[in-house]
Structures are given as structure tokens and as C-alpha cells.
Design an enzyme around this catalytic site. Structure first.
Site, mmCIF file in Angstrom:
data_model
loop_
_atom_site.group_PDB
_atom_site.id
_atom_site.type_symbol
_atom_site.label_atom_id
_atom_site.label_comp_id
_atom_site.label_asym_id
_atom_site.label_seq_id
_atom_site.Cartn_x
_atom_site.Cartn_y
_atom_site.Cartn_z
ATOM 1 N N SER A 1 0.672 -1.372 -0.137
ATOM 2 C CA SER A 1 0.121 0.065 -0.078
ATOM 3 C C SER A 1 0.824 1.199 0.010
ATOM 4 O O SER A 1 1.807 1.298 0.476
ATOM 5 C CB SER A 1 -0.785 -0.068 1.269
ATOM 6 O OG SER A 1 -1.538 1.353 1.634
ATOM 7 N N LYS A 2 0.245 2.389 -0.528
ATOM 8 C CA LYS A 2 0.940 3.721 -0.315
ATOM 9 C C LYS A 2 1.382 4.053 0.805
ATOM 10 O O LYS A 2 2.358 4.623 1.159
ATOM 11 C CB LYS A 2 0.022 4.680 -0.916
ATOM 12 C CG LYS A 2 -0.148 4.776 -2.432
ATOM 13 C CD LYS A 2 -0.793 6.015 -2.930
ATOM 14 C CE LYS A 2 -0.943 6.296 -4.389
ATOM 15 N NZ LYS A 2 -1.640 7.285 -4.807
ATOM 16 N N ARG A 3 0.525 3.512 1.905
ATOM 17 C CA ARG A 3 0.847 3.857 3.316
ATOM 18 C C ARG A 3 1.994 2.990 4.135
ATOM 19 O O ARG A 3 2.474 3.225 5.234
ATOM 20 C CB ARG A 3 -0.385 3.541 4.217
ATOM 21 C CG ARG A 3 -1.533 4.561 3.756
ATOM 22 C CD ARG A 3 -3.068 4.392 4.628
ATOM 23 N NE ARG A 3 -3.323 3.108 4.222
ATOM 24 C CZ ARG A 3 -4.210 2.936 3.172
ATOM 25 N NH1 ARG A 3 -4.608 3.893 2.299
ATOM 26 N NH2 ARG A 3 -4.683 1.833 2.760
ATOM 27 N N ASP A 4 2.449 1.879 3.473
ATOM 28 C CA ASP A 4 3.415 1.022 3.856
ATOM 29 C C ASP A 4 4.707 1.709 3.704
ATOM 30 O O ASP A 4 5.017 2.366 2.696
ATOM 31 C CB ASP A 4 3.568 -0.342 3.088
ATOM 32 C CG ASP A 4 2.393 -1.254 3.244
ATOM 33 O OD1 ASP A 4 1.657 -1.023 4.231
ATOM 34 O OD2 ASP A 4 2.017 -1.946 2.436
ATOM 35 N N SER B 1 7.181 1.355 0.727
ATOM 36 C CA SER B 1 6.432 1.533 -0.640
ATOM 37 C C SER B 1 7.074 3.003 -1.062
ATOM 38 O O SER B 1 6.896 3.291 -2.419
ATOM 39 C CB SER B 1 4.946 1.611 -0.780
ATOM 40 O OG SER B 1 4.476 2.591 0.056
#
Length: 499
Positions: A260-263, A266
Site C-alpha cells: 500500500s501507499k501507506r506502507d 513503498s
């Protein structure tokens, strides 16, 4: 595949920091275009004005430049199909939407969000597909007038054909979508703003994109877009034009979750800030779904371009492994940078705010002398400061764990013997330093590895680092002896305290 000149596009939205999944898509499109001698179009999808920012737009341009993924058409380059920012193409979308409406390929839909949600829930409860049910497909004039009297503003919805849509995915093979699973969908908001579902295929058609390579998460939109391409051809917007599609595998993070973009891992900014080489990062990202050979993980961009085949992309999800990404980058640092290029690449991490020493303490000649040794040991460029800080700090770093490990009982005697041997050296070279330390250690029944441990910590502050004797040669006799004396003083103080 086709004899038509290849034209691909990379079309991110400027709505946040770039992430590695986005870069993997950019890379595969770029390699495909370069392999076929085609055109790489860089397009900005910024119709979401509420979330798009100029800062994110500039960040996208900068990231592409840093990675070296040059584009043939797009921002700052121009081209025959501009403008290349969707926010500057609104009149184009409105004109095409009007033609689709006039030709019956689209219709006004007055359903409220509450009504849509209730009908979706009822369909799910009855075990039916929960997409749009076509309520407004055949509204009478009286029904339209009644909705308008209520003050409702309609969206524009595209009318999907009542027949299956089949296409051959370049990665996944032949796929068929049946009408009940691909309902009519919105293409223009009630306020008149076009949606991604319209602008993306419109731009692909007008920009004559021949191959659409994108993430697996967009696979379900492909039959809708194919129908739209065909409708645009029917109303004379474009020639009969349906590009080839290839949907790239998901990139997974922890467990089986899509990255995810939130990881944290990433974010592309993480890799740039840590000092990954663009070539090393791109090499690893290429491995997330493709390989140059079964027994080979390391390759250059030029080698990737020569070998890249979209049919060889694996449809199965690929797992992002940060440790492997670091290992691939380390190989590129060791094997694909000249000594001069390595020194230049390290430069940002040798000055503020990254470097822990005073700017005037940095000695380029001293760094250049040890850089070839450091090059074989760093994983990312930001590692460089910890490897050479002993050269430029007034005192070595204080690492209590390293001190406790090296300064065991008897260390003071060994260190004092080493100091005496170093003082008498006629030549301050790595070879003579090693001989002196080895002899001093043997006099105390220690092999070289054990003998040099307290010396290393005394001089560098750490138990591990660059080859010790080459480091001492560059550090010089006065500073080396000064640090040994400081360590002996600390050991004597500790011994006195304990006594």
C-alpha cells in the site's frame, strides 16, 4: 503483436509521494518502448483537482529524471498530442462526452447515492451482481421532468453493450467479461467534471497509444474502456482504435497484503534518501514480475531493454523484499560504479545535514584514499558516513556495545603493547602497521584478529568497519596514537574505579 509503431504511456496522478509500485509500472512501459524502438508518453492525470498538487506534480518530474526514465512526449518535452496534463484538456473531454450522449452511447442518470446504495445492498442480499442496475437507461420524458423538478443533477453514464467482451491480455491470456459483471458506469460528474473512466481512454485513443501496461488492480476497468474505444470510433472521434492490454502483477508487502501507499517501504523517497542507486532500485523492481534469466538477478537497464518481453511477465503476485532490494543495490555499487563515480555519488552524504562532522573537518583526499575500500562494503550510499566518520570527527563515536565487546580484561595491556610498537615504526604504512600489531598480539598469546579488536574500537569507536591498517595509514600516526592514549586513559580510569 502488431506492426504499428509502439506507443505506450505512463500516466500517474499528482496526488502524493511516488511509490515503488508506480515506478515498477513506469519502468515496464519504458523498457517495452525502448525495446521496440517506440514512443514513451508521460502524461499527468490531474483531473482530481481537490487532491492534485503542484508539489506532487514537480515531485513526479523530479523522480523520473532521477531514475533516468526519459520520455519522448509529455511535460517539458511537448509533442504532437499535447497538452499532456488532463487539467488542460477539459474541453476535449466535454466535447467527446456530448457526442457519446447524442449518439446514445451515454445517458443521464438521476439516481441518488442513497438509492444506489440501497439497491446494491438489495442485490447482494438476493445473490445478484451489485453493480448499477440500469434504472435510468430508458427514462421517459415525464420521469426526467420529475427528477429535474426535484432539483436533481444527473451524472453521465456510459451504456455498456449487452454482449460479452473478450480480449487477449498480454500477461494473462484471453479473458472474457459478461454483461452482468460489467454494468453501465459514470463518465461525467453531476457538476460536469469528467471522470477518470472517460479521460483515461479518451487520451489513450487521441494519443494513439498502442499498448496499455498497467497494474492488475485496473483489470476490471478494461472491458469498460474497450467498449468506450469502440463507441468513440463509431461517433468518429478516432479511427477504430483499441490498444493491447497487459496487466502487471500485484506487488505484495507483509503477508499476502498488496503493498500500500501507506506502507513505509513503498515510498520512493525512502530509497532516494537512503542512497539507493537508480540502476540498483530499478533492477530490483524489474524482478517484481519479470526476470532476464532464471539464474540471473543482476543486470543493467541497457541489458533489460535488450531482453524485455512483456509475454515473459509473470501474472502471479510478486513480493517486495527490502533485504533483497538492498542486496541488489549493493552489487550495483560494487560492480557498476567506477571509483570516481562512487566518490561523486557519495558526495551528498559527506556534507550537512547527513554528515556528523564539521564541514571544515572533511578531507577529500583522505576520503578518496579509502573510498575504494568503502565501496565494497556499503549497501546504500548513506552507509558511507558510518564507514569513514573516524577520519573527520574530533573523537571516534562512542558505542558502548562495541567498547564492552572489545575492551575485555587484558585489553589495556595489549593496547599498551600495540602503542609501543606503533611508536617505534619507521614507516607508517598498512603493511608495517599490520606487522607491528601482529607481533604485539603474539607476545600476549593473541592472534591478529583478537589483538586488533581493542585498537579498532579505540581508533574508530566500532568493532567493524573498513580494513583497519589501511584506515590507520590514512588517519596518520599522531591522531592514531592520540586515540589509543585516550582509550588507555579510559581503561585506567575504569580500573581505578572498580578497584
Amino acid at each position: 503483436m502488431t506492426t504499428t509503431p509502439v506507443r505506450v504511456r505512463f500516466c500517474p496522478s499528482p496526488t502524493g509521494n511516488p511509490h515503488v509500485g508506480l515506478v515498477r509500472t513506469a519502468l515496464f512501459n519504458w523498457a517495452f518502448a525502448r525495446h521496440h524502438g517506440g514512443t514513451y508518453v508521460f502524461r499527468i492525470e490531474d483531473t482530481d483537482l481537490a487532491r492534485s498538487t503542484e508539489e506532487s506534480y514537480q515531485a513526479l518530474l523530479e523522480v523520473m529524471r532521477w531514475l533516468g526514465l526519459d520520455w519522448d512526449e509529455g511535460p517539458e518535452v511537448g509533442g504532437p498530442h499535447g497538452p499532456y496534463r488532463q487539467s488542460e484538456r477539459m474541453d476535449v473531454y466535454r466535447e467527446i462526452a456530448a457526442k457519446l450522449l447524442d449518439a446514445g452511447h451515454a445517458y443521464h442518470c438521476y439516481c441518488s447515492q442513497g438509492e444506489l446504495a440501497a439497491r446494491r445492498e438489495a442485490a447482494r442480499g438476493a445473490g445478484r451482481p451489485s453493480g448499477y442496475d440500469g434504472r435510468c437507461r430508458t427514462l421517459t420524458a415525464q420521469e426526467v421532468a420529475a427528477y429535474q423538478a426535484e432539483g436533481r443533477s444527473p451524472i453521465l453514464r456510459f451504456r455498456m453493450p449487452d454482449a460479452p467482451i473478450t480480449f487477449t491480455d498480454l500477461v494473462r491470456g484471453e479473458l472474457t467479461f459478461t454483461p452482468e459483471n460489467v454494468p453501465d458506469y459514470g463518465i461525467v460528474r453531476a457538476n460536469g467534471d469528467p471522470l477518470y473512466t472517460l479521460v483515461n481512454p479518451v487520451d489513450d485513443a487521441l494519443m494513439e497509444i498502442t499498448h496499455v501496461l498497467r497494474g492488475e488492480d485496473l483489470l476490471s476497468s478494461t472491458p469498460r474502456q474497450i467498449a468506450l474505444y469502440r463507441a468513440m470510433a463509431e461517433v468518429g472521434v478516432v479511427r477504430d482504435h483499441v490498444p493491447h492490454f497487459g496487466h502487471l502483477p500485484y506487488v505484495l508487502g507483509e503477508g499476502t497484503k498488496k503493498l500500500s501507499k501507506r506502507d513505509p517501504e513503498s515510498s520512493l523517497n525512502l530509497y532516494r534518501e537512503r542512497g539507493f542507486l537508480p540502476a540498483g532500485l530499478l533492477n530490483y523492481l524489474a524482478l517484481l514480475g519479470w526476470s532476464i534469466a532464471e539464474d540471473r538477478d543482476i543486470f543493467t537497464l541497457e541489458e533489460m531493454v535488450a531482453a524485455f518481453d512483456i509475454a515473459a511477465v509473470n501474472a502471479n503476485p510478486a513480493r517486495f523484499d527490502l533485504k533483497k532490494c538492498e542486496a541488489v543495490n549493493a552489487v550495483h555499487i560494487r560492480e557498476h560504479l567506477s571509483a570516481e563515480d562512487f566518490v561523486a555519488a557519495c558526495e551528498p552524504w559527506l556534507r550537512a545535514p547527513h554528515a556528523p562532522w564539521k564541514p571544515e573537518a572533511f578531507d577529500p583526499a583522505a576520503f578518496a584514499a579509502l573510498a575504494p575500500l568503502a565501496q565494497t562494503r556499503v549497501t546504500v550510499l548513506s552507509d558511507i558516513a558510518d564507514n569513514v566518520d573516524f577520519l573527520f570527527l574530533d573523537e571516534p563515536v562512542h558505542d558502548e556495545k562495541s567498547w564492552s565487546k572489545a575492551m575485555k580484561p587484558g585489553a589495556a595491556e595489549v593496547l599498551a603493547a600495540i602503542r609501543a610498537a606503533l611508536t617505534e615504526l619507521d614507516a607508517w604504512t598498512a603493511e608495517r602497521l599490520k606487522e607491528a600489531v601482529q607481533a604485539a598480539g603474539e607476545a600476549h598469546g593473541l592472534k591478529l584478529g583478537k589483538a586488533q579488536a581493542p585498537l579498532r574500537v579505540a581508533v574508530t569507536g566500532r568493532t567493524v568497519g573498513l580494513p583497519l591498517f589501511e584506515s590507520l595509514e590514512v588517519l596518520g600516526r599522531p591522531r592514531t596514537l592520540e586515540r589509543v592514549d585516550a582509550a588507555l586513559g579510559r581503561l585506567a580510569e575504569a580500573a581505578g574505579t572498580s578497584a
